[in-house]
Design a protein around this motif. Sequence first.
Motif, short mmCIF file in Angstrom:
data_model
loop_
_atom_site.label_atom_id
_atom_site.label_comp_id
_atom_site.label_asym_id
_atom_site.label_seq_id
_atom_site.Cartn_x
_atom_site.Cartn_y
_atom_site.Cartn_z
N THR A 13 28.82 18.24 111.86
CA THR A 13 28.43 16.65 111.70
C THR A 13 29.20 16.90 110.16
N PHE A 14 28.56 17.30 109.32
CA PHE A 14 29.60 16.88 107.65
C PHE A 14 31.24 16.96 108.07
N ARG A 15 31.94 18.52 108.63
CA ARG A 15 32.42 18.47 108.59
C ARG A 15 33.69 17.64 109.40
N PHE A 18 33.92 14.53 107.50
CA PHE A 18 34.79 14.83 106.56
C PHE A 18 36.78 14.17 106.97
N GLU A 19 36.83 15.11 108.06
CA GLU A 19 38.32 15.73 108.32
C GLU A 19 37.82 13.90 109.22
N ALA A 20 37.03 13.24 109.46
CA ALA A 20 38.06 12.21 110.06
C ALA A 20 37.76 11.06 109.03
N ALA A 21 37.49 10.83 108.07
CA ALA A 21 37.45 10.02 107.13
C ALA A 21 39.05 10.37 106.33
N GLY A 22 39.49 11.69 106.31
CA GLY A 22 40.46 11.87 105.47
C GLY A 22 40.34 11.99 103.48
N ILE A 23 39.47 12.20 103.71
CA ILE A 23 38.84 12.76 102.16
C ILE A 23 39.07 13.03 101.40
N LYS A 24 38.92 12.96 99.97
CA LYS A 24 39.15 14.56 99.53
C LYS A 24 37.45 15.67 99.00
N ILE A 25 37.61 16.70 99.20
CA ILE A 25 37.02 17.56 99.16
C ILE A 25 36.43 17.54 97.39
N VAL A 42 33.95 25.37 94.34
CA VAL A 42 34.29 26.50 95.30
C VAL A 42 33.14 26.70 96.07
N GLU A 43 32.24 26.93 95.90
CA GLU A 43 31.12 26.71 97.15
C GLU A 43 30.66 26.02 97.32
N VAL A 44 30.99 25.01 97.59
CA VAL A 44 30.95 23.80 98.52
C VAL A 44 32.25 24.03 99.26
N GLN A 45 33.52 24.27 98.61
CA GLN A 45 34.19 24.88 99.95
C GLN A 45 34.32 26.05 101.11
N ALA A 46 33.82 27.03 100.28
CA ALA A 46 33.47 27.86 101.17
C ALA A 46 32.03 27.12 102.58
N TYR A 47 31.45 26.27 101.88
CA TYR A 47 30.11 26.24 102.45
C TYR A 47 30.91 25.24 103.91
N VAL A 48 31.62 24.42 103.58
CA VAL A 48 32.16 23.30 104.40
C VAL A 48 33.68 24.23 105.36
#
Length: 97
Positions: A13-15, A18-25, A42-48
């Motif tokens: 649901t997060f991804r 996140f992707e639908a909104a086009g927001i930057k991580i 980097v940890e957050v990016q890896a989680y996503v």
Amino acid sequence: MAVPGDEDEQRGTFRAAFEAAGIKIDHVWMQYFSIGGMSGLVEVQAYVYGALTLPPLERDLLAHALNESLDAMGVDGRRASYSREVFKDSGDDPHLE
């Protein structure tokens, strides 16, 4: 909402939001960090992207950061879910009366 312990569903649901909104991580991460998140960018990016797990509290803070960012930007649509039900009807729990 994701079921307690269902990290994959919460990540999904997060991804999706996140992707639908086009927001930057990095924007989401800054918001997450400002509200007490302890994981690095980097940890957050890896989680996503499914390469790392995060504890429920960190996932919930990340979801909240994304949802707040989307609200601030006026983006309608999908939102990230939390690892547990955040708002309950007071009839469900005698401690909330």
